[in-house]
Motif scaffolding. Structure first.
Motif, mmCIF file in Angstrom:
data_model
loop_
_atom_site.group_PDB
_atom_site.id
_atom_site.type_symbol
_atom_site.label_atom_id
_atom_site.label_comp_id
_atom_site.label_asym_id
_atom_site.label_seq_id
_atom_site.Cartn_x
_atom_site.Cartn_y
_atom_site.Cartn_z
ATOM 1 N N GLU A 1 0.812 -1.221 0.000
ATOM 2 C CA GLU A 1 0.000 0.000 0.000
ATOM 3 C C GLU A 1 0.847 1.273 0.000
ATOM 4 N N ASP A 2 2.038 1.216 0.557
ATOM 5 C CA ASP A 2 2.904 2.395 0.645
ATOM 6 C C ASP A 2 3.664 2.692 -0.646
ATOM 7 N N LEU A 3 3.492 1.844 -1.658
ATOM 8 C CA LEU A 3 4.197 2.012 -2.926
ATOM 9 C C LEU A 3 3.179 2.301 -4.021
ATOM 10 N N PHE A 4 3.202 3.533 -4.523
ATOM 11 C CA PHE A 4 2.266 3.956 -5.564
ATOM 12 C C PHE A 4 3.001 4.093 -6.889
ATOM 13 N N PHE A 5 2.480 3.453 -7.929
ATOM 14 C CA PHE A 5 3.050 3.513 -9.277
ATOM 15 C C PHE A 5 2.027 4.064 -10.242
ATOM 16 N N ARG A 6 2.511 4.792 -11.229
ATOM 17 C CA ARG A 6 1.679 5.080 -12.391
ATOM 18 C C ARG A 6 2.563 4.919 -13.616
ATOM 19 N N ALA A 7 1.958 4.526 -14.709
ATOM 20 C CA ALA A 7 2.701 4.324 -15.951
ATOM 21 C C ALA A 7 2.122 5.234 -17.025
ATOM 22 N N ALA A 8 2.985 5.694 -17.924
ATOM 23 C CA ALA A 8 2.549 6.526 -19.041
ATOM 24 C C ALA A 8 3.350 6.137 -20.277
ATOM 25 N N VAL A 9 2.705 6.236 -21.423
ATOM 26 C CA VAL A 9 3.346 5.950 -22.697
ATOM 27 C C VAL A 9 3.349 7.240 -23.504
ATOM 28 N N GLN A 10 4.475 7.516 -24.179
ATOM 29 C CA GLN A 10 4.571 8.761 -24.951
ATOM 30 C C GLN A 10 5.579 8.598 -26.086
ATOM 31 N N ASN A 11 5.536 9.535 -27.027
ATOM 32 C CA ASN A 11 6.525 9.570 -28.099
ATOM 33 C C ASN A 11 7.835 10.083 -27.535
ATOM 34 N N GLY A 12 8.920 9.539 -28.057
ATOM 35 C CA GLY A 12 10.239 9.977 -27.622
ATOM 36 C C GLY A 12 11.154 10.136 -28.822
ATOM 37 N N ARG A 13 12.302 10.733 -28.592
ATOM 38 C CA ARG A 13 13.308 10.928 -29.633
ATOM 39 C C ARG A 13 14.676 10.626 -29.052
ATOM 40 N N SER A 14 15.510 10.079 -29.903
ATOM 41 C CA SER A 14 16.901 9.886 -29.516
ATOM 42 C C SER A 14 17.770 10.362 -30.666
ATOM 43 N N SER A 15 18.872 10.973 -30.342
ATOM 44 C CA SER A 15 19.762 11.527 -31.364
ATOM 45 C C SER A 15 21.112 10.852 -31.308
ATOM 46 N N SER A 16 21.673 10.657 -32.491
ATOM 47 C CA SER A 16 23.023 10.146 -32.622
ATOM 48 C C SER A 16 23.662 10.888 -33.787
ATOM 49 N N GLY A 17 24.540 11.818 -33.471
ATOM 50 C CA GLY A 17 25.123 12.661 -34.524
ATOM 51 C C GLY A 17 24.052 13.550 -35.132
ATOM 52 N N ILE B 1 21.488 12.341 -36.822
ATOM 53 C CA ILE B 1 20.299 11.513 -37.042
ATOM 54 C C ILE B 1 19.441 11.517 -35.784
ATOM 55 N N THR B 2 18.165 11.849 -35.969
ATOM 56 C CA THR B 2 17.203 11.807 -34.872
ATOM 57 C C THR B 2 16.202 10.702 -35.164
ATOM 58 N N LYS B 3 16.023 9.807 -34.226
ATOM 59 C CA LYS B 3 15.081 8.706 -34.382
ATOM 60 C C LYS B 3 13.924 8.897 -33.421
ATOM 61 N N LYS B 4 12.728 8.613 -33.931
ATOM 62 C CA LYS B 4 11.541 8.638 -33.080
ATOM 63 C C LYS B 4 11.303 7.229 -32.543
ATOM 64 N N HIS B 5 10.783 7.166 -31.353
ATOM 65 C CA HIS B 5 10.435 5.882 -30.761
ATOM 66 C C HIS B 5 9.311 6.093 -29.757
ATOM 67 N N VAL B 6 8.713 5.011 -29.348
ATOM 68 C CA VAL B 6 7.696 5.065 -28.291
ATOM 69 C C VAL B 6 8.395 4.675 -26.998
ATOM 70 N N GLN B 7 8.158 5.472 -25.962
ATOM 71 C CA GLN B 7 8.751 5.148 -24.669
ATOM 72 C C GLN B 7 7.662 5.142 -23.609
ATOM 73 N N PHE B 8 7.966 4.520 -22.515
ATOM 74 C CA PHE B 8 7.051 4.559 -21.381
ATOM 75 C C PHE B 8 7.871 4.835 -20.134
ATOM 76 N N TYR B 9 7.189 5.308 -19.130
ATOM 77 C CA TYR B 9 7.872 5.559 -17.871
ATOM 78 C C TYR B 9 6.960 5.252 -16.709
ATOM 79 N N PHE B 10 7.588 4.870 -15.623
ATOM 80 C CA PHE B 10 6.895 4.666 -14.353
ATOM 81 C C PHE B 10 7.283 5.823 -13.448
ATOM 82 N N GLN B 11 6.294 6.467 -12.882
ATOM 83 C CA GLN B 11 6.543 7.444 -11.826
ATOM 84 C C GLN B 11 6.000 6.817 -10.556
ATOM 85 N N ALA B 12 6.766 6.903 -9.492
ATOM 86 C CA ALA B 12 6.364 6.207 -8.281
ATOM 87 C C ALA B 12 6.736 7.000 -7.037
#
Length: 199
Positions: free
Chosen positions: A126-142, A144-155
């Motif tokens: 009960e003392d541990l609260f989690f929520r999850a979210a999914v969103q668009n993300g980007r990563s860059s290398s040089g 080149i920028t790539k789009k990807h789907v990412q998710f995160y847990f906030q707790a």
């Protein structure tokens, strides 16, 4: 129209774990007053125990004098029933320290982690609260920028990091969250894990 801004006195009784709060007090003022008096009490903004209300005839009423009025001023009615002078609010015990953390992952290759959270989140303490979210993300290398789907847990864990880490190792060893992760000064907004122990 009544200006209640000067009705902002707060009287906290830690032995009863209650507070009388005048009607012009802001929630922020109340949170600050609690924090000054106690490191182990909080207020979830909905624990009304009693109230003092002045009716149209100038009578001062409380819950014992009129239970129906008490119900109405807490949202059970749709009209003005008088002027609320002050509220009696129940304080809740909270731990002296709590831990907040965020875990970020790309969805590709980690769907099982999101599925695991969906399957066991109802079993977590009960003392541990989690929520999850999914969103668009980007990563860059040089260049080149790539789009990807990412998710995160906030707790949020209602306790210190030293109690949280064993729980995460039991339920989510995939997070790979370690004690020293929770005391890093500067983390970037896209860091894979971010953790802070706070009062």
């Amino acid at each position: 129209m009544l200006d209640l801004s000067n009705l902002n006195k707060i009287k906290i009784d830690l032995s009863e774990e209650t507070a009388w709060v005048q009607a012009g007090t802001t929630v922020g003022q109340f949170y600050y007053a609690i924090a000054k008096r106690s490191k182990v009490h909080g207020f979830p903004a909905d624990n009304v125990v009693d109230a003092r209300v002045m009716d149209v005839n100038g009578n001062i009423l409380d819950r014992e004098m009129n239970e129906d009025l008490f119900w109405a001023i807490r949202g059970g009615g749709g009209a003005s029933f008088g002027v609320i002078l002050r509220w009696k609010l129940k304080l809740l015990r909270v731990p002296e320290k709590l831990t907040v953390f965020t875990i970020r992952r790309k969805l590709e290759g980690n769907r099982n982690l999101l599925q695991k959270w969906e399957n066991i989140s109802h079993q977590l303490p009960e003392d541990l609260f989690f929520r999850a979210a999914v969103q668009n993300g980007r990563s860059s290398s040089g260049n080149i920028t790539k789009k990807h789907v990412q998710f995160y847990f906030q707790a949020q864990y209602l306790g210190p990091v030293d109690e949280l880490i064993p729980l995460l190792k039991q339920y989510f060893p995939e997070f790979n969250l370690e004690r020293n992760d929770c005391f890093q000064e500067n983390t970037t907004a896209d860091a894979e894990k971010e953790c802070h122990e706070v009062s």
